[in-house]
Enzyme design. Sequence first.
Site, PDB file in Angstrom:
ATOM      1  N   ARG A 127       0.828  -1.214   0.000  1.00 38.58           N
ATOM      2  CA  ARG A 127       0.000   0.000   0.000  1.00 38.58           C
ATOM      3  C   ARG A 127       0.863   1.265   0.000  1.00 38.58           C
ATOM      4  NH1 ARG A 127      -4.717   0.355   4.261  1.00 38.58           N
ATOM      5  NH2 ARG A 127      -3.082   0.055   5.810  1.00 38.58           N
ATOM      6  N   ARG A 160       3.219   3.907   4.781  1.00 36.70           N
ATOM      7  CA  ARG A 160       3.026   4.115   6.213  1.00 36.70           C
ATOM      8  C   ARG A 160       4.031   3.294   7.002  1.00 36.70           C
ATOM      9  NH1 ARG A 160      -3.303   3.188   7.241  1.00 36.70           N
ATOM     10  NH2 ARG A 160      -2.410   2.129   9.047  1.00 36.70           N
ATOM     11  N   ARG A 171      -1.438  -6.122  13.896  1.00 33.84           N
ATOM     12  CA  ARG A 171      -2.708  -5.413  13.666  1.00 33.84           C
ATOM     13  C   ARG A 171      -3.826  -6.402  13.348  1.00 33.84           C
ATOM     14  NH1 ARG A 171      -0.560  -1.537   9.213  1.00 33.84           N
ATOM     15  NH2 ARG A 171      -2.705  -0.919   8.922  1.00 33.84           N
TER      16      ARG A 171
END
Length: 213
Positions: A127, A160, A171
Site C-alpha cells: 500500500r 506508512r 494489527r
Amino acid sequence: MNIMLFGAPGAGKGTQAKYIIEKYGIPQISTGDMLRAAVNAGTPMGLEAKACMESGKLVSDDIIVGIIKDRLSMEDCKKGFILDGFPRTLAQAEALEKLMIEMNISLDKVISLNVPDELIVGRVVGRRVCKSCGGSFHVEFNPPKKEGICDFCGQPLVQRKDDNADTVAKRLAEYHAQTAPLFDFYKEKGVMEEIDGTKNIKEITEDIFKILG
Ligand code: AMP
C-alpha cells in the site's frame, strides 16, 4: 446517510471511502488519519498514540471516543458521514451508540469488506498512501497513474510506517481479538451488509452503491 466501513486492515475501507465521498458528498471519518495527523503535528494526543500505532496495538478507547465526539459534532457531518476504522472495540461501539442517541441520529448501514487473512499482508505491505488527501493505492493491484504521485491531489505517495509485515501481523491479531466481534453486534442490529472484498476495486464500489442506493 450515516455509514460505517468494516473490515481488517487492508480490506479496502479507505479506498472505497474515496468513491463514496465522490458520489454521496459525505465526509470520511478515519480515526487512523486523524491520529496520524496528531502524530505529525506533535500534539499531546499524537505523542500518546504514536507508540501504540507503530507497534500495531490499538490506541486507548478514551482518546478515540474523544476525537470522534468532536468530529461528529462538526457541521459537515450533518448530512451524513462514513466511519472508517471506528469503532474497533465493543467499548467504542457502545460509546458510539450513546453518542448517536444524544445526537438523535442512527447508523444506517455497516458495510463489511470481507477479505481472507492470507491476502491481507500483501495488500498492506504494497500500500502507498497520500498524506495530503488520504488517497490509497497499491504498487501492484491499484497503481497510481503516475508512479509515486496521488491521482486525487497530485501530492507524493508514501508508505506508512506501520505497513510492514511484522506490524501487520500484530494489527491483524488485534482485529480478530477486538474488532471482529463487532460483526455480530451490528448483525443483530440488522444494519450489517457483507461484500466480497476480494473482487476488483470497481466491482466492490458497484456492490457498495447497490447497497446504498
Ligand atoms: P488505520 O489507519 O485505520 O489502519 O489505523 C492505524 C492505527 O491507528 C491502528 O493500528 C491503531 O493503532 C490506531 N487506530 C486507528 N483507529 C483506531 C480505533 N478506532 N481504535 C483504536 N486504535 C485506532
